[in-house]
Design an enzyme around this catalytic site. Structure first.
Site, PDB file in Angstrom:
ATOM      1  N   SER A 117      15.027 189.681  98.664  1.00 22.58           N
ATOM      2  CA  SER A 117      13.956 189.777  99.652  1.00 22.58           C
ATOM      3  C   SER A 117      13.109 188.497  99.632  1.00 22.58           C
ATOM      4  O   SER A 117      13.628 187.412  99.862  1.00 22.58           O
ATOM      5  CB  SER A 117      13.123 191.036  99.386  1.00 22.58           C
ATOM      6  N   ASP A 251      19.709 198.463 105.679  1.00 22.63           N
ATOM      7  CA  ASP A 251      18.444 197.858 105.259  1.00 22.63           C
ATOM      8  C   ASP A 251      17.377 198.111 106.323  1.00 22.63           C
ATOM      9  O   ASP A 251      17.511 197.678 107.466  1.00 22.63           O
ATOM     10  CB  ASP A 251      18.648 196.352 105.050  1.00 22.63           C
ATOM     11  N   HIS A 279      17.697 198.392 101.403  1.00 25.44           N
ATOM     12  CA  HIS A 279      17.143 197.089 101.060  1.00 25.44           C
ATOM     13  C   HIS A 279      17.385 196.711  99.602  1.00 25.44           C
ATOM     14  O   HIS A 279      17.194 195.549  99.241  1.00 25.44           O
ATOM     15  CB  HIS A 279      15.637 197.103 101.349  1.00 25.44           C
TER      16      HIS A 279
END
Length: 334
Positions: A117, A251, A279
């Protein structure tokens, strides 16, 4: 280039629980601020960089396996976990500098970077700022590939976010939140899949100082319109840098379309999509995740870098300019 999606049931392939020795935090003061990090194993270095609001604990299941053949370093980014949370620069570029300085303290010259991320954006920025210190890139559900991002994060970037985060920790609000999450899960939504992990991030913000650091970090990369930092204008610079993209097909934070966009923009990259995962694909199937990372490291030589090559890449620039998906309002980290 490789694009090999596979079917994946969620929460499979559990690894052994992390041992106490593997989980132990170490501390070092850099530039006057205490930095927390985990370190285990020996061999070529692998740096694990977590996402926004998270901590090194997110990698707990992976560290023992990676440490069998590698020196694994998993820091708590400044403003996160057990690291200090000053009123400071929480930009992607500042975090990349922090990773360089931590590696310098530990006497590590080069490393394979695994970033999740926000951590993926930090890893990419590190490779841009310090290509001579980067051996490989593993980008996991990474930010910086397009404007789209979960509306909840856009909302948290707005004024009053601290009050909203505080309210989520109230007992009555938690009951309501859990009810909504259960409903989303029953409906089979992607956000319902990611919600438990995202709620854990809120639980990891124990006080106003932690919440302030989280919001400052978020606002460095997201505003009410979405992501504001792009790495697409510099993806061509990873030419010669082994790069693996790992993404969850469901995600809800950074859509899987960004994986294909990054894959197309990064010459020679590999892409693996975890069908059924959200995610956090390394939480959904840590065994497969570990196997992919280990195979990638074993089957690719460390990235080569020279000043002449770098100069020529910069002079030639990106063929055709920015992708059509990039907007003038998006900015690079530096």
């Amino acid at each position: 280039m490789f694009d090999i999606p596979r079917e994946l049931p969620t929460r499979t392939g559990r690894l052994r629980p992390v041992a106490d020795a593997d989980a132990e935090l170490h501390y070092h003061v850099v530039h006057g601020y205490r930095r927390a990090y985990r370190i285990a194993g020996s061999g070529p270095a692998v740096l694990l960089i977590h996402g926004i609001g998270d901590s090194s604990d997110t990698w707990a299941e992976l560290i023992p396996g990676l440490a069998r053949k590698h020196t694994v370093i998993a820091p708590d980014l400044l403003g996160h976990g057990a690291s200090d949370k000053p009123r400071a620069d929480y930009s992607v570029a500042a975090y990349a500098n922090g990773m360089r300085d931590l590696l310098g303290v530990l006497g590590i010259e080069r490393a394979t970077l695994v970033g999740h991320s926000l951590g993926g954006g930090v890893a990419m920025q590190f490779a841009y700022q310090f290509p001579e210190r980067t051996e490989r890139l593993v980008l996991v559900s990474t930010g910086g590939v397009g404007r789209e991002v979960n509306p909840v994060l856009r909302a948290v970037s707005l004024p009053g976010a601290d009050l909203m985060l505080s309210a989520l920790k109230l007992p009555g609000m938690r009951l309501q939140t859990n009810t909504v999450i259960q409903l989303m899960q029953l409906l089979g939504t992607d956000l319902g899949l990611d919600a438990p992990d995202l709620l854990n991030l809120v639980d990891g913000l124990p006080d106003a100082t932690a919440r302030s650091a989280f919001i400052r970090t978020l606002r460095a990369v997201v505003d009410w319109r979405g992501q504001v930092v792009t790495m697409l204008d510099r993806c061509y610079l990873v030419q010669g840098m082994p790069t693996l993209l790992l993404w969850g097909a469901r995600d809800s934070v950074v859509p899987v379309e960004h994986a294909h966009r990054a894959h197309a923009a990064m010459p020679g990259s590999r892409l693996e999509v975890f069908n059924g995962a959200g995610h956090f694909p390394f939480h959904s199937d840590p065994r497969r995740f570990l196997e992919l990372v280990e195979d990638f490291i074993e089957t690719t030589p460390p990235g080569s870098w020279s000043a002449d090559q770098w100069r020529e890449l910069l002079r030639s620039g990106r063929d055709g300019g920015l992708p059509d998906t990039a907007e003038a309002s998006e900015r690079s980290a530096t």
